[in-house]
Write a protein that holds these residues in place. Sequence first.
Motif, short mmCIF file in Angstrom:
data_model
loop_
_atom_site.label_atom_id
_atom_site.label_comp_id
_atom_site.label_asym_id
_atom_site.label_seq_id
_atom_site.Cartn_x
_atom_site.Cartn_y
_atom_site.Cartn_z
N VAL A 26 2.12 -65.81 -16.60
CA VAL A 26 3.55 -65.54 -16.80
C VAL A 26 3.76 -64.05 -17.08
O VAL A 26 4.71 -63.43 -16.56
N LYS A 27 2.89 -63.47 -17.88
CA LYS A 27 3.01 -62.05 -18.21
C LYS A 27 2.85 -61.18 -16.96
O LYS A 27 3.56 -60.17 -16.80
N ALA A 28 1.93 -61.56 -16.08
CA ALA A 28 1.74 -60.80 -14.84
C ALA A 28 2.99 -60.85 -13.98
O ALA A 28 3.42 -59.84 -13.42
N ALA A 68 5.71 -58.58 -15.32
CA ALA A 68 5.43 -57.17 -15.05
C ALA A 68 5.69 -56.83 -13.59
O ALA A 68 6.28 -55.79 -13.27
N LEU A 69 5.27 -57.71 -12.69
CA LEU A 69 5.46 -57.48 -11.26
C LEU A 69 6.94 -57.45 -10.88
O LEU A 69 7.33 -56.81 -9.90
N GLN A 70 7.75 -58.14 -11.66
CA GLN A 70 9.18 -58.19 -11.38
C GLN A 70 9.92 -56.97 -11.89
O GLN A 70 11.09 -56.77 -11.54
N SER A 71 9.24 -56.13 -12.69
CA SER A 71 9.96 -55.04 -13.33
C SER A 71 9.44 -53.64 -13.02
O SER A 71 10.19 -52.66 -13.15
N VAL A 72 8.19 -53.49 -12.62
CA VAL A 72 7.63 -52.15 -12.40
C VAL A 72 8.25 -51.49 -11.16
O VAL A 72 8.67 -52.17 -10.22
N GLU A 73 8.28 -50.17 -11.18
CA GLU A 73 8.84 -49.42 -10.05
C GLU A 73 7.85 -49.21 -8.92
O GLU A 73 8.24 -49.01 -7.76
N VAL A 74 6.54 -49.26 -9.25
CA VAL A 74 5.51 -48.97 -8.25
C VAL A 74 4.41 -50.03 -8.31
O VAL A 74 3.96 -50.40 -9.40
N ILE A 75 3.99 -50.51 -7.14
CA ILE A 75 2.86 -51.43 -7.03
C ILE A 75 1.74 -50.70 -6.32
O ILE A 75 1.93 -50.18 -5.22
N CYS A 76 0.57 -50.66 -6.94
CA CYS A 76 -0.61 -50.04 -6.31
C CYS A 76 -1.57 -51.15 -5.91
O CYS A 76 -2.06 -51.89 -6.76
N ALA A 77 -1.84 -51.27 -4.60
CA ALA A 77 -2.68 -52.34 -4.07
C ALA A 77 -3.73 -51.75 -3.14
O ALA A 77 -3.49 -51.58 -1.95
N PRO A 78 -4.90 -51.40 -3.67
CA PRO A 78 -5.94 -50.79 -2.84
C PRO A 78 -6.40 -51.69 -1.70
O PRO A 78 -6.37 -52.92 -1.82
#
Length: 232
Positions: free
Chosen positions: A21-23, A26-36
Amino acid sequence: MKRGKLIGIGVGPGNTELLTVKAVKALQSVEVICAPRSASSKPSLALSIVQPVLDDRDDEYETLEPLFPMIEDKNALEGYWDDAAGVMAQKLEDGKNLAFITLGDPMVYSTFSYVCKRITAMDFDVEIIPGVTSFTGCAATAGIPIAEKDEIIVIVPKVDERLEKIMEYGDTFVIMKTSRHSEELEKIVAHDKRDKDVISVQNCSMKDEKVFKGFSKDKKYLSTTIVKFKDE
């Protein structure tokens, strides 16, 4: 301007529903997603896992997909980690919160640890959200308890001579990425004459998940083998 925060998120072994749930928050609110990505020609598996969550967002976000190749040259890898950390630091300096997504858990055999050290050294705030590890996911899928009472678990990232030296001291061995070393692993396990169960899981929790007795031999990258010795 307030600096952004780096959030390391473990996205679990493959099924979106295994995100915490916490993940998700966070994914719903951050401005940037880093996915190597491991190769420029391959999409990020971690990104595909979280994509349904991102698709539910009604705001804009930015995606970074730095290249983290599957190579052994440490000097070359240092360059890739430095480059990624530099790009991430710029976003954080701009006041944007950034989520670095990684399979399993961020603190278990994850490339996140390498960039985290660099970002921490720059005095940015870092938060880590744990995820379901591949080996606990595989144990659940296979229905095999990997530890009971005072049994010793050994997590093995690579099959080499070290495994044979410690085999007698463990009760359950979880060997990751076994498709690349199945023949060598089978020989090492056979040397231990204790009764044992051997279960392999491929693509844990995904649509093409496969569970079977014995060793993985068909070169599936996401292959894990559990060797559980029986009480005498």
